[in-house]
Write a protein that holds these residues in place. Structure first.
Motif, short mmCIF file in Angstrom:
data_model
loop_
_atom_site.label_atom_id
_atom_site.label_comp_id
_atom_site.label_asym_id
_atom_site.label_seq_id
_atom_site.Cartn_x
_atom_site.Cartn_y
_atom_site.Cartn_z
N GLN A 1 3.20 5.86 -2.98
CA GLN A 1 4.37 6.58 -3.49
C GLN A 1 4.31 6.71 -5.01
OE1 GLN A 1 7.59 4.23 -1.97
NE2 GLN A 1 7.78 5.44 -0.10
N LEU A 2 3.97 5.62 -5.69
CA LEU A 2 3.92 5.67 -7.15
C LEU A 2 2.83 6.61 -7.64
CD1 LEU A 2 4.56 1.96 -8.14
CD2 LEU A 2 6.08 3.90 -8.45
N TYR A 3 1.66 6.57 -7.04
CA TYR A 3 0.59 7.46 -7.47
C TYR A 3 0.90 8.91 -7.13
CZ TYR A 3 -2.34 3.65 -8.97
OH TYR A 3 -2.83 2.56 -9.64
N ALA A 4 1.53 9.17 -6.01
CA ALA A 4 1.93 10.53 -5.67
C ALA A 4 2.96 11.05 -6.67
CB ALA A 4 2.49 10.59 -4.25
N LEU A 5 3.92 10.20 -7.03
CA LEU A 5 4.90 10.60 -8.06
C LEU A 5 4.23 10.83 -9.40
CD1 LEU A 5 7.94 8.27 -7.30
CD2 LEU A 5 7.85 10.76 -7.10
N LEU A 6 3.24 10.03 -9.74
CA LEU A 6 2.52 10.20 -11.00
C LEU A 6 1.81 11.55 -11.04
CD1 LEU A 6 1.46 9.08 -13.70
CD2 LEU A 6 -0.45 8.12 -12.41
N VAL A 7 1.17 11.92 -9.95
CA VAL A 7 0.47 13.21 -9.90
C VAL A 7 1.46 14.36 -10.02
CG1 VAL A 7 -0.89 14.72 -8.41
CG2 VAL A 7 -1.53 12.33 -8.66
N LEU A 8 2.56 14.29 -9.27
CA LEU A 8 3.56 15.35 -9.34
C LEU A 8 4.20 15.44 -10.72
CD1 LEU A 8 5.33 14.92 -5.88
CD2 LEU A 8 3.79 16.76 -6.60
N TYR A 9 4.52 14.30 -11.29
CA TYR A 9 5.10 14.25 -12.64
C TYR A 9 4.15 14.87 -13.64
CZ TYR A 9 6.93 12.17 -16.94
OH TYR A 9 7.41 11.97 -18.20
N SER A 10 2.88 14.52 -13.56
CA SER A 10 1.89 15.06 -14.49
C SER A 10 1.71 16.57 -14.31
CB SER A 10 0.55 14.36 -14.30
OG SER A 10 0.67 12.99 -14.62
N LEU A 11 1.71 17.03 -13.07
CA LEU A 11 1.56 18.47 -12.82
C LEU A 11 2.72 19.28 -13.39
CD1 LEU A 11 0.19 18.52 -9.16
CD2 LEU A 11 -1.02 19.16 -11.26
N VAL A 12 3.88 18.69 -13.49
CA VAL A 12 5.04 19.40 -14.03
C VAL A 12 5.17 19.21 -15.54
CG1 VAL A 12 7.56 19.52 -14.00
CG2 VAL A 12 6.30 19.34 -11.86
N VAL A 13 5.07 17.98 -16.00
CA VAL A 13 5.40 17.66 -17.39
C VAL A 13 4.30 18.08 -18.36
CG1 VAL A 13 5.88 15.75 -18.96
CG2 VAL A 13 6.97 15.84 -16.75
N TRP B 1 11.23 3.38 -11.49
CA TRP B 1 12.57 2.86 -11.73
C TRP B 1 13.23 2.14 -10.55
CZ3 TRP B 1 17.33 4.44 -9.70
CH2 TRP B 1 18.41 3.69 -10.19
N PRO B 2 13.29 2.70 -9.37
CA PRO B 2 14.02 1.94 -8.33
C PRO B 2 13.31 0.64 -7.93
CG PRO B 2 13.54 4.17 -7.57
CD PRO B 2 12.85 3.99 -8.87
N TRP B 3 12.01 0.58 -8.11
CA TRP B 3 11.25 -0.59 -7.66
C TRP B 3 10.98 -1.58 -8.79
CZ3 TRP B 3 9.31 4.44 -6.74
CH2 TRP B 3 9.60 4.93 -5.48
N VAL B 4 10.78 -1.07 -9.99
CA VAL B 4 10.42 -1.92 -11.13
C VAL B 4 11.40 -1.67 -12.26
CG1 VAL B 4 8.64 -2.46 -12.83
CG2 VAL B 4 7.97 -1.79 -10.51
N ARG B 5 12.01 -2.71 -12.75
CA ARG B 5 12.91 -2.61 -13.89
C ARG B 5 12.15 -3.04 -15.14
NH1 ARG B 5 17.80 -2.79 -10.91
NH2 ARG B 5 17.44 -1.05 -9.52
N VAL B 6 12.12 -2.18 -16.12
CA VAL B 6 11.36 -2.45 -17.34
C VAL B 6 12.34 -2.96 -18.41
CG1 VAL B 6 9.91 -1.47 -19.15
CG2 VAL B 6 9.69 -0.67 -16.80
N ARG B 7 11.98 -4.07 -19.01
CA ARG B 7 12.78 -4.65 -20.09
C ARG B 7 11.89 -4.84 -21.30
NH1 ARG B 7 15.46 -10.22 -18.77
NH2 ARG B 7 13.27 -10.44 -18.33
N ALA C 1 0.83 -1.20 0.00
CA ALA C 1 0.00 0.00 0.00
C ALA C 1 0.87 1.26 0.00
CB ALA C 1 -0.93 0.00 1.20
N LEU C 2 1.95 1.23 0.76
CA LEU C 2 2.87 2.37 0.79
C LEU C 2 3.54 2.57 -0.56
CD1 LEU C 2 4.22 4.58 2.46
CD2 LEU C 2 5.96 2.92 3.11
N LEU C 3 3.92 1.49 -1.21
CA LEU C 3 4.52 1.58 -2.54
C LEU C 3 3.52 2.15 -3.54
CD1 LEU C 3 6.84 0.96 -4.50
CD2 LEU C 3 5.87 -1.32 -4.76
N ASN C 4 2.28 1.69 -3.49
CA ASN C 4 1.25 2.22 -4.38
C ASN C 4 1.03 3.71 -4.14
OD1 ASN C 4 0.67 -0.06 -5.88
ND2 ASN C 4 -0.81 -0.80 -4.38
#
Length: 88
Positions: free
Chosen positions: A9-21, A62-68, A4-7
């Motif tokens: 963090q990811l959703y909070a980063l998504l919102v911040l990323y979207s607000l900037v990008v 990135w630190p939690w999930v490596r995409v290949r 739940a904490l990981l989720n």
């Protein structure tokens, strides 16, 4: 609890990323639209959407999930979509 904490963090980063990008890319595409043709503007819009999506897929988890990415088409023509398989 850890999941739940990981989720969160990811959703909070998504919102911040979207607000900037999103505003930055909107300004970029608007600037292109004022100085270039419609065709170039639409090409740059698709590129901006690709940059946004790439940042979400590669950058945020990135630190939690490596995409290949692996090409397993077997000689088929490239599809016009992104396929994301969430297997553990």
């Amino acid at each position: 609890m850890k999941k739940a904490l990981l989720n969160f963090q990811l959703y909070a980063l998504l919102v911040l990323y979207s607000l900037v990008v999103i505003p930055v890319l909107t300004l970029y595409v608007t600037g292109v639209a004022l100085t270039h043709s419609r065709r170039t503007t639409l090409r740059q819009l698709r590129l901006a959407i690709r940059w946004y999506g790439t940042g979400i897929v590669w950058g945020l988890p990135w630190p939690w999930v490596r995409v290949r990415f692996q090409d397993r088409r077997g000689g088929l023509p490239p599809p016009p979509y992104i396929y994301i398989c969430n297997n553990r």
